[in-house]
Each structure stands twice: as structure tokens, then as C-alpha cells.
Scaffold this motif. Structure first.
Motif, PDB file in Angstrom:
ATOM      1  N   PHE A  80       0.822  -1.212   0.000  1.00 39.81           N
ATOM      2  CA  PHE A  80       0.000   0.000   0.000  1.00 39.81           C
ATOM      3  C   PHE A  80       0.856   1.262   0.000  1.00 39.81           C
ATOM      4  O   PHE A  80       0.600   2.199  -0.757  1.00 39.81           O
ATOM      5  N   PHE A  81       1.876   1.292   0.839  1.00 41.02           N
ATOM      6  CA  PHE A  81       2.643   2.532   1.013  1.00 41.02           C
ATOM      7  C   PHE A  81       3.793   2.705   0.015  1.00 41.02           C
ATOM      8  O   PHE A  81       4.109   3.837  -0.368  1.00 41.02           O
ATOM      9  N   PHE A  82       4.407   1.611  -0.416  1.00 43.52           N
ATOM     10  CA  PHE A  82       5.653   1.743  -1.162  1.00 43.52           C
ATOM     11  C   PHE A  82       5.651   1.126  -2.560  1.00 43.52           C
ATOM     12  O   PHE A  82       6.473   1.518  -3.385  1.00 43.52           O
ATOM     13  N   PHE A  83       4.760   0.164  -2.835  1.00 44.37           N
ATOM     14  CA  PHE A  83       4.772  -0.479  -4.146  1.00 44.37           C
ATOM     15  C   PHE A  83       4.152   0.432  -5.197  1.00 44.37           C
ATOM     16  O   PHE A  83       3.247   1.218  -4.896  1.00 44.37           O
ATOM     17  N   LYS A  84       4.642   0.310  -6.419  1.00 40.24           N
ATOM     18  CA  LYS A  84       4.103   1.105  -7.516  1.00 40.24           C
ATOM     19  C   LYS A  84       2.625   0.807  -7.735  1.00 40.24           C
ATOM     20  O   LYS A  84       1.822   1.705  -7.990  1.00 40.24           O
ATOM     21  N   GLU A  85       2.251  -0.490  -7.611  1.00 42.53           N
ATOM     22  CA  GLU A  85       0.851  -0.878  -7.798  1.00 42.53           C
ATOM     23  C   GLU A  85      -0.053  -0.283  -6.735  1.00 42.53           C
ATOM     24  O   GLU A  85      -1.257  -0.124  -6.944  1.00 42.53           O
ATOM     25  N   GLY A  86       0.518   0.052  -5.581  1.00 46.12           N
ATOM     26  CA  GLY A  86      -0.281   0.579  -4.486  1.00 46.12           C
ATOM     27  C   GLY A  86      -0.839   1.962  -4.739  1.00 46.12           C
ATOM     28  O   GLY A  86      -1.702   2.427  -3.991  1.00 46.12           O
ATOM     29  N   LYS A  87      -0.368   2.638  -5.797  1.00 46.13           N
ATOM     30  CA  LYS A  87      -0.861   3.988  -6.066  1.00 46.13           C
ATOM     31  C   LYS A  87      -2.355   3.992  -6.348  1.00 46.13           C
ATOM     32  O   LYS A  87      -3.052   4.961  -6.033  1.00 46.13           O
ATOM     33  N   TYR A  88      -2.879   2.891  -6.920  1.00 48.53           N
ATOM     34  CA  TYR A  88      -4.315   2.820  -7.202  1.00 48.53           C
ATOM     35  C   TYR A  88      -5.117   2.695  -5.909  1.00 48.53           C
ATOM     36  O   TYR A  88      -6.258   3.139  -5.833  1.00 48.53           O
ATOM     37  N   GLU A  89      -4.515   2.062  -4.905  1.00 45.99           N
ATOM     38  CA  GLU A  89      -5.164   1.995  -3.596  1.00 45.99           C
ATOM     39  C   GLU A  89      -5.053   3.330  -2.878  1.00 45.99           C
ATOM     40  O   GLU A  89      -6.003   3.766  -2.227  1.00 45.99           O
ATOM     41  N   ARG A  90      -3.880   3.969  -2.987  1.00 42.00           N
ATOM     42  CA  ARG A  90      -3.683   5.260  -2.318  1.00 42.00           C
ATOM     43  C   ARG A  90      -4.606   6.339  -2.881  1.00 42.00           C
ATOM     44  O   ARG A  90      -4.991   7.270  -2.165  1.00 42.00           O
ATOM     45  N   GLU A  91      -4.984   6.199  -4.148  1.00 43.77           N
ATOM     46  CA  GLU A  91      -5.910   7.163  -4.741  1.00 43.77           C
ATOM     47  C   GLU A  91      -7.285   7.105  -4.082  1.00 43.77           C
ATOM     48  O   GLU A  91      -8.053   8.070  -4.159  1.00 43.77           O
ATOM     49  N   SER A  92      -7.594   5.985  -3.433  1.00 44.85           N
ATOM     50  CA  SER A  92      -8.887   5.840  -2.758  1.00 44.85           C
ATOM     51  C   SER A  92      -9.023   6.783  -1.576  1.00 44.85           C
ATOM     52  O   SER A  92     -10.141   7.051  -1.116  1.00 44.85           O
ATOM     53  N   ILE A  93      -7.897   7.290  -1.072  1.00 46.16           N
ATOM     54  CA  ILE A  93      -7.939   8.194   0.074  1.00 46.16           C
ATOM     55  C   ILE A  93      -8.725   9.454  -0.261  1.00 46.16           C
ATOM     56  O   ILE A  93      -9.467   9.992   0.575  1.00 46.16           O
ATOM     57  N   LYS A  94      -8.580   9.942  -1.493  1.00 43.49           N
ATOM     58  CA  LYS A  94      -9.275  11.160  -1.907  1.00 43.49           C
ATOM     59  C   LYS A  94     -10.787  11.008  -1.782  1.00 43.49           C
ATOM     60  O   LYS A  94     -11.483  11.925  -1.343  1.00 43.49           O
ATOM     61  N   ASP A  95     -11.304   9.860  -2.181  1.00 44.16           N
ATOM     62  CA  ASP A  95     -12.744   9.618  -2.067  1.00 44.16           C
ATOM     63  C   ASP A  95     -13.155   9.356  -0.617  1.00 44.16           C
ATOM     64  O   ASP A  95     -14.248   9.729  -0.197  1.00 44.16           O
ATOM     65  N   ALA A  96     -12.266   8.694   0.137  1.00 45.81           N
ATOM     66  CA  ALA A  96     -12.589   8.331   1.522  1.00 45.81           C
ATOM     67  C   ALA A  96     -12.805   9.553   2.400  1.00 45.81           C
ATOM     68  O   ALA A  96     -13.585   9.502   3.361  1.00 45.81           O
ATOM     69  N   ILE A  97     -12.111  10.664   2.092  1.00 43.41           N
ATOM     70  CA  ILE A  97     -12.246  11.874   2.915  1.00 43.41           C
ATOM     71  C   ILE A  97     -13.225  12.871   2.297  1.00 43.41           C
ATOM     72  O   ILE A  97     -13.328  14.006   2.754  1.00 43.41           O
ATOM     73  N   ASN A  98     -13.947  12.431   1.271  1.00 39.91           N
ATOM     74  CA  ASN A  98     -14.956  13.273   0.623  1.00 39.91           C
ATOM     75  C   ASN A  98     -16.335  12.868   1.144  1.00 39.91           C
ATOM     76  O   ASN A  98     -16.861  11.816   0.759  1.00 39.91           O
ATOM     77  N   PRO A  99     -16.963  13.662   2.028  1.00 38.62           N
ATOM     78  CA  PRO A  99     -18.256  13.286   2.617  1.00 38.62           C
ATOM     79  C   PRO A  99     -19.338  13.040   1.573  1.00 38.62           C
ATOM     80  O   PRO A  99     -20.156  12.133   1.732  1.00 38.62           O
ATOM     81  N   LYS A 100     -19.352  13.821   0.497  1.00 30.57           N
ATOM     82  CA  LYS A 100     -20.391  13.679  -0.530  1.00 30.57           C
ATOM     83  C   LYS A 100     -20.318  12.309  -1.184  1.00 30.57           C
ATOM     84  O   LYS A 100     -21.348  11.636  -1.369  1.00 30.57           O
ATOM     85  N   VAL A 101     -19.108  11.877  -1.522  1.00 28.36           N
ATOM     86  CA  VAL A 101     -18.932  10.570  -2.154  1.00 28.36           C
ATOM     87  C   VAL A 101     -19.275   9.457  -1.175  1.00 28.36           C
ATOM     88  O   VAL A 101     -19.909   8.458  -1.534  1.00 28.36           O
ATOM     89  N   ALA A 102     -18.873   9.629   0.093  1.00 22.37           N
ATOM     90  CA  ALA A 102     -19.144   8.609   1.109  1.00 22.37           C
ATOM     91  C   ALA A 102     -20.643   8.429   1.332  1.00 22.37           C
ATOM     92  O   ALA A 102     -21.140   7.304   1.434  1.00 22.37           O
ATOM     93  N   ILE A 103     -21.384   9.549   1.385  1.00 18.25           N
ATOM     94  CA  ILE A 103     -22.842   9.478   1.586  1.00 18.25           C
ATOM     95  C   ILE A 103     -23.517   8.820   0.386  1.00 18.25           C
ATOM     96  O   ILE A 103     -24.435   7.998   0.531  1.00 18.25           O
ATOM     97  N   GLN A 104     -23.053   9.171  -0.807  1.00 17.36           N
ATOM     98  CA  GLN A 104     -23.621   8.557  -2.012  1.00 17.36           C
ATOM     99  C   GLN A 104     -23.326   7.057  -2.052  1.00 17.36           C
ATOM    100  O   GLN A 104     -24.161   6.263  -2.479  1.00 17.36           O
ATOM    101  N   GLN A 105     -22.150   6.682  -1.590  1.00 17.76           N
ATOM    102  CA  GLN A 105     -21.794   5.261  -1.558  1.00 17.76           C
ATOM    103  C   GLN A 105     -22.675   4.503  -0.575  1.00 17.76           C
ATOM    104  O   GLN A 105     -23.123   3.389  -0.851  1.00 17.76           O
TER     105      GLN A 105
END
Length: 227
Positions: A80-105
Motif C-alpha cells: 500500500f505505502f511503497f509499491f508502484k501498484e499501491g498507487k491505485y489503492e492510495r488514490e482511494s484516500i481522496k474519495d474516503a475523505i470526501n463526505p459527498k462521495v461517502a454518503i452517495q456510496q
């Protein structure tokens, strides 16, 4: 391309292997842990000779599976923190801290709204569920290693003895270390069931092979979709 869907690699082979090793370890640890907490299997004809060590054998498997899970958790954390492939998981942080997206989910899981457009692999609820799950993992690993070092005083156990005593003092005694070890286990059981529910739900209603990806690595998306 398959119809209006485009396929792509979602999870690498290493990611899938650690996922299933961790899953098997968790189920094995829960089963052996329940027995160690309350031995419910006994021999019908007890023998006076010390030749029947069922409790010791189950403890041995509990320890082996515990180290398998530790390895998988460490691998996934570095992924998650260091692998190149983990960047797709790290991008999820942006949505996780977005209340609008979380409520819609949340509305999506309650069959009230459509699935929001997300940037990473995980939607907000999945991300926070996994974050909580890994906090439980590290909690059960720390308490588990402390309990291990209290029994095995040579080799790795001896090296961890000072750490075990520190953990014991933090929790207020060995009995509380064992109690919290059980509490972390129950937390993991609950989150695993939530994880399975969300994975099946997304696979059935999303129709994008989201659950299949953990087997094959492939996920299918409609052309033009972002999630």
C-alpha cells in the motif's frame, strides 16, 4: 474488449496470493483460537502416559498460522505505502475523505442511489472498513507476539521478551493482553463478514467482475466509467 466492457489488471499475482494466504490464516486462527480459549475436545479414554498433546498441536498450528498472517499483513502494508501498484489503492484516500462521495456510496448499498464515480480501487466505505481491519490486524499481532514470548523464552520468543513485557505493562497485565487479543479477534470476524458482504454486493450489482478480480486479477469496466 468484451461488448461494452474493457478489461484490465486489477490485482497482481502477489496481491492475490497474500489475500488468500491471509484469509486462510484468519479462518484457521479463529478456529484454533476458539479451542485454545476453551478446549472442547477431549479423549474418550484418557491415558496416564503423557502421549496425547492435542492442545499443544492446536497451539502449534495457531502459532504457524499466526506467522503466516503476520507475513501477509506486512507484505500488504508495504504494498500500500511503497509499491508502484499501491498507487491505485492510495488514490482511494481522496474519495474516503470526501463526505459527498461517502454518503452517495452508503446510499448505493441501501439501494437508494447510483454508485458514485470513484478514483481508486476502493470506495469510501471499503477503504475505511479496510483501514479499521488493519488496525485490528496490528492489534492482534502485537498482543499475539506478546503472548507468544510469554511462553517461548528462546529464539524469537527470547528476542521479543522485552517487547512482551512492555506490551503487558501497557495493557495492565497478561490477562488483559489475552482479553484484548480476543476482542481484536471478534472485531476481525465482524469486519470480515462486512467485507464479504460488500464484495458480493458490488459483484452482483456492479456487474464488473469486482469479486472475480481477487481470483483472476482482471476487472471489467464499462467504457467511459471512472470507477
Amino acid at each position: 474488449m468484451l461488448g461494452k466492457y474493457v478489461g484490465g489488471i486489477e490485482f497482481s499475482a502477489g496481491y492475490r496470493w497474500q489475500h488468500w494466504l491471509r484469509a486462510l490464516a484468519i479462518f484457521g486462527l479463529v478456529a484454533t483460537g476458539f479451542y485454545l480459549a476453551n478446549p472442547f475436545i477431549t479423549y474418550a479414554n484418557p491415558a496416564p502416559e503423557p502421549t496425547r498433546f492435542l492442545h499443544a498441536e492446536i497451539r502449534e498450528w495457531h502459532i504457524i498460522l499466526g506467522f503466516v498472517m503476520i507475513g501477509a499483513v506486512i507484505y500488504k502494508t508495504f504494498h500500500f505505502f511503497f509499491f508502484k501498484e499501491g498507487k491505485y489503492e492510495r488514490e482511494s484516500i481522496k474519495d474516503a475523505i470526501n463526505p459527498k462521495v461517502a454518503i452517495q456510496q452508503l446510499g448505493y448499498y441501501l439501494l437508494l442511489t447510483k454508485h458514485p464515480k470513484t478514483k481508486g480501487i476502493y470506495n469510501p466505505l471499503q477503504f475505511w472498513a479496510y483501514t479499521f481491519l488493519y488496525l485490528l490486524f496490528f492489534g492482534i499481532i502485537i498482543t499475539g507476539l506478546a503472548l507468544y514470548a510469554e511462553v517461548y523464552h528462546e529464539g524469537l520468543g527470547g528476542a521479543l521478551y522485552g517487547f512482551a513485557k512492555w506490551v503487558e505493562s501497557i495493557f495492565g497485565g497478561l490477562a488483559y493482553v489475552r482479553l484484548w487479543h480476543h476482542i481484536f479477534m471478534w472485531g476481525i470476524i465482524i469486519v470480515v463478514f462486512v467485507h464479504i458482504y460488500m464484495a458480493v454486493y458490488n459483484a452482483v450489482f456492479g456487474k464488473n467482475g469486482g469479486m472475480d478480480a481477487i481470483f483472476s486479477g482482471m476487472k471489467w469496466e464499462k467504457e467511459g466509467e471512472d470507477h
